[in-house]
Design a protein around this motif. Structure first.
Motif, PDB file in Angstrom:
ATOM      1  N   ASN A  11      -2.008   6.834   3.163  1.00 14.82           N
ATOM      2  CA  ASN A  11      -0.742   7.509   3.432  1.00 14.82           C
ATOM      3  C   ASN A  11      -0.813   9.033   3.433  1.00 14.82           C
ATOM      4  O   ASN A  11       0.021   9.690   4.065  1.00 14.82           O
ATOM      5  N   GLU A  40       4.166   8.744  -6.327  1.00 11.26           N
ATOM      6  CA  GLU A  40       3.737   9.519  -7.488  1.00 11.26           C
ATOM      7  C   GLU A  40       4.887  10.426  -7.906  1.00 11.26           C
ATOM      8  O   GLU A  40       5.297  11.303  -7.141  1.00 11.26           O
ATOM      9  N   PRO A  51      -4.891   2.690  -6.320  1.00 14.96           N
ATOM     10  CA  PRO A  51      -4.232   3.995  -6.150  1.00 14.96           C
ATOM     11  C   PRO A  51      -4.974   4.901  -5.172  1.00 14.96           C
ATOM     12  O   PRO A  51      -4.348   5.582  -4.356  1.00 14.96           O
ATOM     13  N   SER A  59      -4.530   3.464  -1.584  1.00 16.90           N
ATOM     14  CA  SER A  59      -3.136   3.621  -1.159  1.00 16.90           C
ATOM     15  C   SER A  59      -2.824   5.066  -0.790  1.00 16.90           C
ATOM     16  O   SER A  59      -2.148   5.337   0.211  1.00 16.90           O
ATOM     17  N   GLU A  60      -3.328   6.000  -1.605  1.00 16.73           N
ATOM     18  CA  GLU A  60      -3.095   7.414  -1.291  1.00 16.73           C
ATOM     19  C   GLU A  60      -3.804   7.794   0.003  1.00 16.73           C
ATOM     20  O   GLU A  60      -3.240   8.498   0.845  1.00 16.73           O
ATOM     21  N   TYR A 118       0.824  -1.206   0.000  1.00 19.23           N
ATOM     22  CA  TYR A 118       0.000   0.000   0.000  1.00 19.23           C
ATOM     23  C   TYR A 118       0.859   1.257   0.000  1.00 19.23           C
ATOM     24  O   TYR A 118       0.378   2.340   0.329  1.00 19.23           O
ATOM     25  N   GLU A 119       2.114   1.105  -0.405  1.00 20.90           N
ATOM     26  CA  GLU A 119       2.951   2.288  -0.577  1.00 20.90           C
ATOM     27  C   GLU A 119       2.412   3.116  -1.733  1.00 20.90           C
ATOM     28  O   GLU A 119       1.906   2.570  -2.722  1.00 20.90           O
ATOM     29  N   TYR A 120       2.504   4.431  -1.591  1.00 21.07           N
ATOM     30  CA  TYR A 120       2.014   5.312  -2.648  1.00 21.07           C
ATOM     31  C   TYR A 120       3.162   6.162  -3.153  1.00 21.07           C
ATOM     32  O   TYR A 120       3.773   6.917  -2.398  1.00 21.07           O
TER      33      TYR A 120
END
Length: 359
Positions: free
Chosen positions: A236, A96, A229, A232-233, A92-94
């Motif tokens: 975090n 970008e 996405p 996950s965002e 679940y790391e985000y």
């Protein structure tokens, strides 16, 4: 002995009265009783046969029904003798790469878009959302699109008032002469809008009501979004303001055009400079797990947030607003929705924002 394994693409979010199970592969979420959460917790640590033994003869069929439901919905699978340790957990790391992903502009003049053209490139901004209070001619749309014709921006969404010149030929002209616009929303349609007969590269919507920039921030089931996405965002970062920037009608650079704090004016300060100013990113890491009431809500990872309009009840030591969004009518402690504007507890905050708009 049999063991239940939950698929890693399944997220279970516990609320005070029920749970939300989100399938990040099928992009759907469904509500279930709180008892199912207790069952899932036991399934993490015990074999099916051991769990059933804990309950009396009357309760055992209900446990089996829950397991059957989980299997029917394909939320997990059964293994013999032990859990499947080879089934990899999802990350679940985000991450970008863009310094900013979106800019929201309350457009007063198209020249502002020319001013920010290079900043959009430097910051690798993907999406532009433009709100116009003025009627836009076909040439205005074409000019807006042309400014970002060779840009890194993936697309442009435009909200503009409807006017009588907008017809099938008008839309066809935009289709032939634009590249980046992917959605146009016409508001204040005084008469029934014409039917779009042809297929265009972008979407066109006609709405009767007046869409004001202050209409933003509504929390509603129809705006919820289940995908990896998004979740996950939300786990975090702040689901509203992370990597976003706004320009209000007067050219002030803000986290959101509706917020009070600003970080200079676009006529004097670049987006890059505003981004580096102290306090600009203070809301970026405020997740729903830190916001009052939201932190208990089962919808918190698929829901949108709003820091521009809140109930104004809680702040952290840095002065950041941790209050529940004002325009949310959901009470997770009862599981009920109501019209948020009719809630007497919100009237004081609503009065504050009404007065603020007048100044």
């Amino acid at each position: 002995m049999r063991y239940f394994n939950l698929f890693s693409n399944i997220v279970v979010t516990k609320g005070p009265t029920r749970i939300l199970i989100s399938d990040l592969q099928r992009n759907v979420s469904e509500l279930y009783p709180l008892e199912l959460y207790e069952c899932l917790e036991e399934l993490k640590h015990n074999a099916l046969e051991d769990i059933v033994k804990k309950y009396d003869d009357e309760s055992q069929p209900f446990i089996q029904e829950y397991v059957d439901l989980l299997l029917e919905k394909e939320y997990g699978f059964i293994t013999e003798n032990s859990w499947d340790e080879q089934f990899p957990p999802i990350s679940y790391e985000y991450d970008e790469p863009s310094l900013l992903t979106e800019i929201f502009i309350d457009l007063s003049d198209i020249s502002i878009l020319k001013n920010i053209r290079m900043s959009v490139e430097n910051l690798r901004i993907k999406h532009l959302v433009i709100y116009s209070q003025k009627k836009l001619a076909a040439q205005d749309f074409i000019e807006i699109d042309a400014i970002f014709a060779a840009s890194v921006a993936c697309g442009i969404e435009i909200y503009a008032p409807f006017h009588k010149e907008v017809d099938q030929l008008f839309i066809h002209t935009l289709h032939e002469n634009t590249e980046r616009i992917y959605q146009i929303v016409y508001y204040n349609c005084e008469r029934k809008a014409f039917n779009i007969k042809d297929e265009f590269r972008f979407r066109v919507h006609f709405v009767e009501e007046e869409i004001k920039i202050s209409s933003c921030g509504k929390v509603d089931l129809k705006y919820f979004n289940t995908n990896l996405p998004k979740v996950s965002e939300a786990l975090n970062y702040n689901s509203c303001l992370h990597k976003k920037i706004g320009i209000d009608y007067n050219g002030n650079i803000k986290n959101c055009p509706l917020m009070a704090d600003h970080f200079g004016n676009i006529n004097d300060v670049s987006l890059e400079e505003a981004l580096m100013k102290p306090g600009f990113k203070k809301y970026w890491t405020i997740t729903k797990d830190k916001i009052e009431v939201c932190k208990d809500c089962e919808f918190r990872y698929i829901c949108t947030d709003c820091r521009a309009y809140t109930e104004r009840t809680h702040q952290d030591t840095n002065g950041s607003d941790l209050s529940k969004p004002l325009k949310c009518g959901y009470d997770p402690y009862t599981g009920q929705w109501e019209a948020w504007s009719e809630n007497p507890l919100k009237q004081q905050a609503l009065h504050f924002y009404t007065q603020q708009l007048k100044t």
